[in-house]
Write a protein that holds these residues in place. Structure first.
Motif, PDB file in Angstrom:
ATOM      1  N   ASP A  51      -3.539  16.816  20.946  1.00 57.16           N
ATOM      2  CA  ASP A  51      -3.406  15.598  20.154  1.00 57.16           C
ATOM      3  C   ASP A  51      -3.912  15.917  18.755  1.00 57.16           C
ATOM      4  N   SER A  52      -3.431  15.171  17.757  1.00 56.59           N
ATOM      5  CA  SER A  52      -3.771  15.467  16.366  1.00 56.59           C
ATOM      6  C   SER A  52      -4.227  14.220  15.621  1.00 56.59           C
ATOM      7  N   CYS A  53      -4.992  14.463  14.554  1.00 56.01           N
ATOM      8  CA  CYS A  53      -5.440  13.397  13.667  1.00 56.01           C
ATOM      9  C   CYS A  53      -5.291  13.878  12.226  1.00 56.01           C
ATOM     10  N   GLU A  54      -4.632  13.090  11.389  1.00 51.34           N
ATOM     11  CA  GLU A  54      -4.518  13.440   9.973  1.00 51.34           C
ATOM     12  C   GLU A  54      -5.697  12.835   9.222  1.00 51.34           C
ATOM     13  N   VAL A  55      -6.424  13.688   8.511  1.00 50.83           N
ATOM     14  CA  VAL A  55      -7.618  13.258   7.776  1.00 50.83           C
ATOM     15  C   VAL A  55      -7.320  13.302   6.281  1.00 50.83           C
ATOM     16  N   PHE A  56      -7.416  12.140   5.615  1.00 49.17           N
ATOM     17  CA  PHE A  56      -7.207  12.037   4.171  1.00 49.17           C
ATOM     18  C   PHE A  56      -8.565  12.089   3.478  1.00 49.17           C
ATOM     19  N   VAL A  57      -8.637  12.900   2.432  1.00 46.99           N
ATOM     20  CA  VAL A  57      -9.884  13.022   1.674  1.00 46.99           C
ATOM     21  C   VAL A  57      -9.722  12.255   0.369  1.00 46.99           C
ATOM     22  N   ARG A  58     -10.422  11.171   0.261  1.00 48.04           N
ATOM     23  CA  ARG A  58     -10.350  10.359  -0.955  1.00 48.04           C
ATOM     24  C   ARG A  58     -11.404   9.268  -0.893  1.00 48.04           C
ATOM     25  N   VAL A  59     -11.684   8.663  -2.037  1.00 46.10           N
ATOM     26  CA  VAL A  59     -12.528   7.471  -2.081  1.00 46.10           C
ATOM     27  C   VAL A  59     -11.612   6.300  -1.754  1.00 46.10           C
ATOM     28  N   PRO A  60     -11.792   5.663  -0.610  1.00 43.48           N
ATOM     29  CA  PRO A  60     -10.814   4.662  -0.174  1.00 43.48           C
ATOM     30  C   PRO A  60     -10.905   3.347  -0.948  1.00 43.48           C
ATOM     31  N   VAL A  61      -9.766   2.713  -1.085  1.00 38.03           N
ATOM     32  CA  VAL A  61      -9.721   1.358  -1.652  1.00 38.03           C
ATOM     33  C   VAL A  61     -10.298   0.385  -0.627  1.00 38.03           C
ATOM     34  N   GLU A  62     -11.107  -0.547  -1.085  1.00 41.90           N
ATOM     35  CA  GLU A  62     -11.698  -1.556  -0.204  1.00 41.90           C
ATOM     36  C   GLU A  62     -11.121  -2.944  -0.438  1.00 41.90           C
ATOM     37  N   SER A  63     -10.578  -3.162  -1.641  1.00 40.30           N
ATOM     38  CA  SER A  63      -9.923  -4.438  -1.923  1.00 40.30           C
ATOM     39  C   SER A  63      -9.163  -4.335  -3.240  1.00 40.30           C
ATOM     40  N   VAL A  64      -8.196  -5.225  -3.421  1.00 35.70           N
ATOM     41  CA  VAL A  64      -7.486  -5.363  -4.696  1.00 35.70           C
ATOM     42  C   VAL A  64      -7.413  -6.842  -5.047  1.00 35.70           C
ATOM     43  N   VAL A  65      -7.471  -7.122  -6.353  1.00 34.78           N
ATOM     44  CA  VAL A  65      -7.409  -8.511  -6.813  1.00 34.78           C
ATOM     45  C   VAL A  65      -6.519  -8.581  -8.041  1.00 34.78           C
ATOM     46  N   LEU A  66      -5.547  -9.500  -8.023  1.00 34.62           N
ATOM     47  CA  LEU A  66      -4.700  -9.724  -9.195  1.00 34.62           C
ATOM     48  C   LEU A  66      -5.475 -10.475 -10.275  1.00 34.62           C
ATOM     49  N   SER A  67      -5.062 -10.277 -11.530  1.00 35.10           N
ATOM     50  CA  SER A  67      -5.751 -10.903 -12.655  1.00 35.10           C
ATOM     51  C   SER A  67      -5.589 -12.415 -12.669  1.00 35.10           C
ATOM     52  N   LYS A  68      -4.553 -12.926 -12.021  1.00 31.14           N
ATOM     53  CA  LYS A  68      -4.332 -14.377 -11.927  1.00 31.14           C
ATOM     54  C   LYS A  68      -3.974 -14.749 -10.496  1.00 31.14           C
ATOM     55  N   ARG A  69      -4.484 -15.905 -10.053  1.00 25.86           N
ATOM     56  CA  ARG A  69      -4.134 -16.402  -8.720  1.00 25.86           C
ATOM     57  C   ARG A  69      -3.063 -17.481  -8.784  1.00 25.86           C
ATOM     58  N   LYS A  70      -2.928 -18.104  -9.973  1.00 29.10           N
ATOM     59  CA  LYS A  70      -1.892 -19.118 -10.176  1.00 29.10           C
ATOM     60  C   LYS A  70      -1.347 -18.983 -11.583  1.00 29.10           C
ATOM     61  N   LEU A  71      -0.048 -19.230 -11.724  1.00 28.77           N
ATOM     62  CA  LEU A  71       0.606 -19.173 -13.026  1.00 28.77           C
ATOM     63  C   LEU A  71       1.556 -20.351 -13.183  1.00 28.77           C
ATOM     64  N   ASP A  72       1.589 -20.921 -14.369  1.00 33.30           N
ATOM     65  CA  ASP A  72       2.589 -21.924 -14.741  1.00 33.30           C
ATOM     66  C   ASP A  72       3.447 -21.316 -15.841  1.00 33.30           C
ATOM     67  N   MET A  73       4.762 -21.254 -15.609  1.00 30.11           N
ATOM     68  CA  MET A  73       5.654 -20.619 -16.568  1.00 30.11           C
ATOM     69  C   MET A  73       6.892 -21.481 -16.810  1.00 30.11           C
ATOM     70  N   LYS A  74       7.572 -21.176 -17.903  1.00 33.00           N
ATOM     71  CA  LYS A  74       8.851 -21.817 -18.187  1.00 33.00           C
ATOM     72  C   LYS A  74       9.964 -20.808 -17.912  1.00 33.00           C
ATOM     73  N   ALA A  75      11.086 -21.296 -17.474  1.00 33.22           N
ATOM     74  CA  ALA A  75      12.213 -20.413 -17.179  1.00 33.22           C
ATOM     75  C   ALA A  75      12.540 -19.563 -18.391  1.00 33.22           C
ATOM     76  N   GLY A  76      12.666 -18.251 -18.184  1.00 31.46           N
ATOM     77  CA  GLY A  76      12.951 -17.312 -19.255  1.00 31.46           C
ATOM     78  C   GLY A  76      11.729 -16.599 -19.794  1.00 31.46           C
ATOM     79  N   ASP A  77      10.522 -17.140 -19.536  1.00 32.12           N
ATOM     80  CA  ASP A  77       9.290 -16.517 -20.025  1.00 32.12           C
ATOM     81  C   ASP A  77       8.936 -15.277 -19.204  1.00 32.12           C
TER      82      ASP A  77
END
Length: 462
Positions: free
Chosen positions: A372-398
């Motif tokens: 049996d095998s296991c692939e081991v990745f060496v890296r500093v893992p991501v723990e979370s991501v967050v978008l700069s905005k949680r809500k947006l109000d826009m007009k069509a075309g913007d």
């Protein structure tokens, strides 16, 4: 008189107020960050079976014979047992109340005597199946219908499982639909035509009326006698479970449901009590369980930081795991080096970060090597991501751009994929540029390439 100000007290109050302000700001910032985290949503990769899912009686029956052939050639370890169940709710009595009470008390004794009358059989690894596993002897005309179960539904947030799909999870409050996940095994049930008594004779261990009469007589010995016993077979099933990735048979059961009817009469000190007829439903399962040699690692994929150490555990299925030596190999020791016990160490950042290596464990049993095998990745893992905005109000075309914050900031792989739930309302490109298309509300979301962490933004277009 002029009031003096206590400067030390004023300083204390000022410091407390400043600390409270920092605490409140940190709490609000932290709360917003937590609320913006939406957990990890890894994709479900359902590997197809070695044999396609049966779609007809013929395919299901052919698969049964094939699985038995694989077991005949592979010679796994086999254990058999019988299980019995008497449905007390089905108990009917035509006779005195005393007979009814006696019949209820005798049910458990009859079931125990039936189970004790069965001699369990076993066959060790590589000894063959003869005398332990009863090979099926069923024709297509004898199969009425079949079912094949191998799908379960899993909440992507908390892992709650269900046999039915759901569009949200009541257990954790998750708003995402359950994922369709394939089980490791096909669980197949063949329903046979019960009116065909030849089937019982061929591959079911037929429990004769005389057998049941003799065992029932033991349960009421000294109190009652049995003058007649009839057994009617109502339902016949063959159940088998097969690993769909290897075609290895794991369980084979012959299940029969029958109705037993007997005439009882009291004897001895109870001879004056009126007898009568008793009937009840009895279910008997003749079960065989198969164990195949294998080696299974504790993990199939791992992520470790540069320079860190960890270990893998190997579970051996064989006659005696302590007798066998497990060999450990890394596909690239400069990325991940492993010792003879499964302990490994990742290379330093410059040499190993962003790379991976495959660790393989193996042992030889009965002349065959299992691994049996296991692939081991060496890296500093991501723990979370967050978008700069949680809500947006826009007009069509913007248009406008969203950015992504990764935690920790030194995570090795800081890339995401962008998605929109409705392109007719809002679109987004690979750089996070959002374009309003038409009035409505839709959600933009991202999934991190490392860890599949999710964050979303609700966009309202006017």
């Amino acid at each position: 008189m002029k009031k003096q100000v206590d400067k030390s007290k004023l300083l204390t109050v000022g410091v407390i107020a400043f600390l409270c302000l920092i605490f409140a700001g940190g709490f609000i910032y932290g709360l917003n960050s937590v609320l913006a985290m939406e957990g990890s949503c890894p994709p479900v990769l359902n590997e197809p079976g070695l044999t396609p899912v049966p779609t007809s009686n013929r395919e299901a029956l052919d698969f049964l014979y094939h699985a038995v052939d694989v077991a005949t050639q592979g010679k796994p370890k086999i254990e058999s047992e019988d299980a019995f169940d008497i449905d007390k709710d089905s108990l009917t009595v035509a006779g005195s109340d005393a007979l009814g009470q006696a019949a209820k008390f005798a049910c458990d004794d009859v079931r125990a005597l039936l189970e004790n009358s069965f001699e369990a059989k076993t066959s060790d690894f590589f000894c063959g199946i003869d005398g332990v596993l009863v090979k099926p002897d069923i024709t297509l005309d004898e199969v009425e219908s079949f079912t094949c179960e191998y799908i379960k539904y899993v909440c992507p947030s908390c892992g709650e499982e269900s046999e039915e799909p759901h569009d949200h999870c009541e257990a954790c409050g998750g708003v995402y639909p359950y994922n369709e996940v394939y089980e490791d095994d096909y669980a197949i049930t063949l329903k046979l035509k019960e009116e065909d008594n030849d089937i019982v004779e061929k591959c079911f261990r037929k429990r004769s009326a005389e057998d049941i009469r003799a065992l029932t007589a033991q349960a009421v010995d000294g109190k009652m006698k049995i003058s007649r016993t009839d057994v009617t077979y109502n339902e016949l099933y063959v159940f088998f479970k097969v690993n769909r990735l290897t075609n290895e048979l794991k369980e084979l059961s012959y299940r029969k449901k029958m109705t037993v009817e007997a005439d009882f009469g009291f004897i001895g000190d109870y001879a004056a009590v009126e007898g009568g007829t008793v009937s009840f439903d009895l279910e008997e399962n003749n079960e065989v369980f198969l164990t195949w040699p294998s080696l299974k690692l504790s993990e199939s994929v791992m992520t470790v930081e540069p320079g860190s150490e960890d270990n893998l555990l190997a579970t051996l299925t064989c006659d005696d795991a302590t007798k066998y030596n497990v060999t450990w190999i890394s596909s690239d020791s400069s990325v991940v080096a492993v010792d003879d016990e499964g302990y490994f160490k990742a290379g330093k950042a410059k040499e190993a970060e962003g790379k991976s290596a495959v660790i393989t464990a193996a042992f030889t049993f009965g002349g065959k090597t299992y691994s049996d095998s296991c692939e081991v990745f060496v890296r500093v893992p991501v723990e979370s991501v967050v978008l700069s905005k949680r809500k947006l109000d826009m007009k069509a075309g913007d248009s406008l751009s969203l950015s992504v914050k990764f935690s920790p900031s030194k995570a090795t792989v800081q890339t995401v994929k962008w998605y929109t739930e409705n392109e007719s309302i809002v679109t987004v490109d690979e750089n996070g540029t959002v374009k309003a298309v038409a009035p409505g509300t839709a959600t933009i979301y991202i999934l991190s390439d490392d860890g599949y962490f999710k964050s979303s933004c609700e966009v309202t277009v006017k």
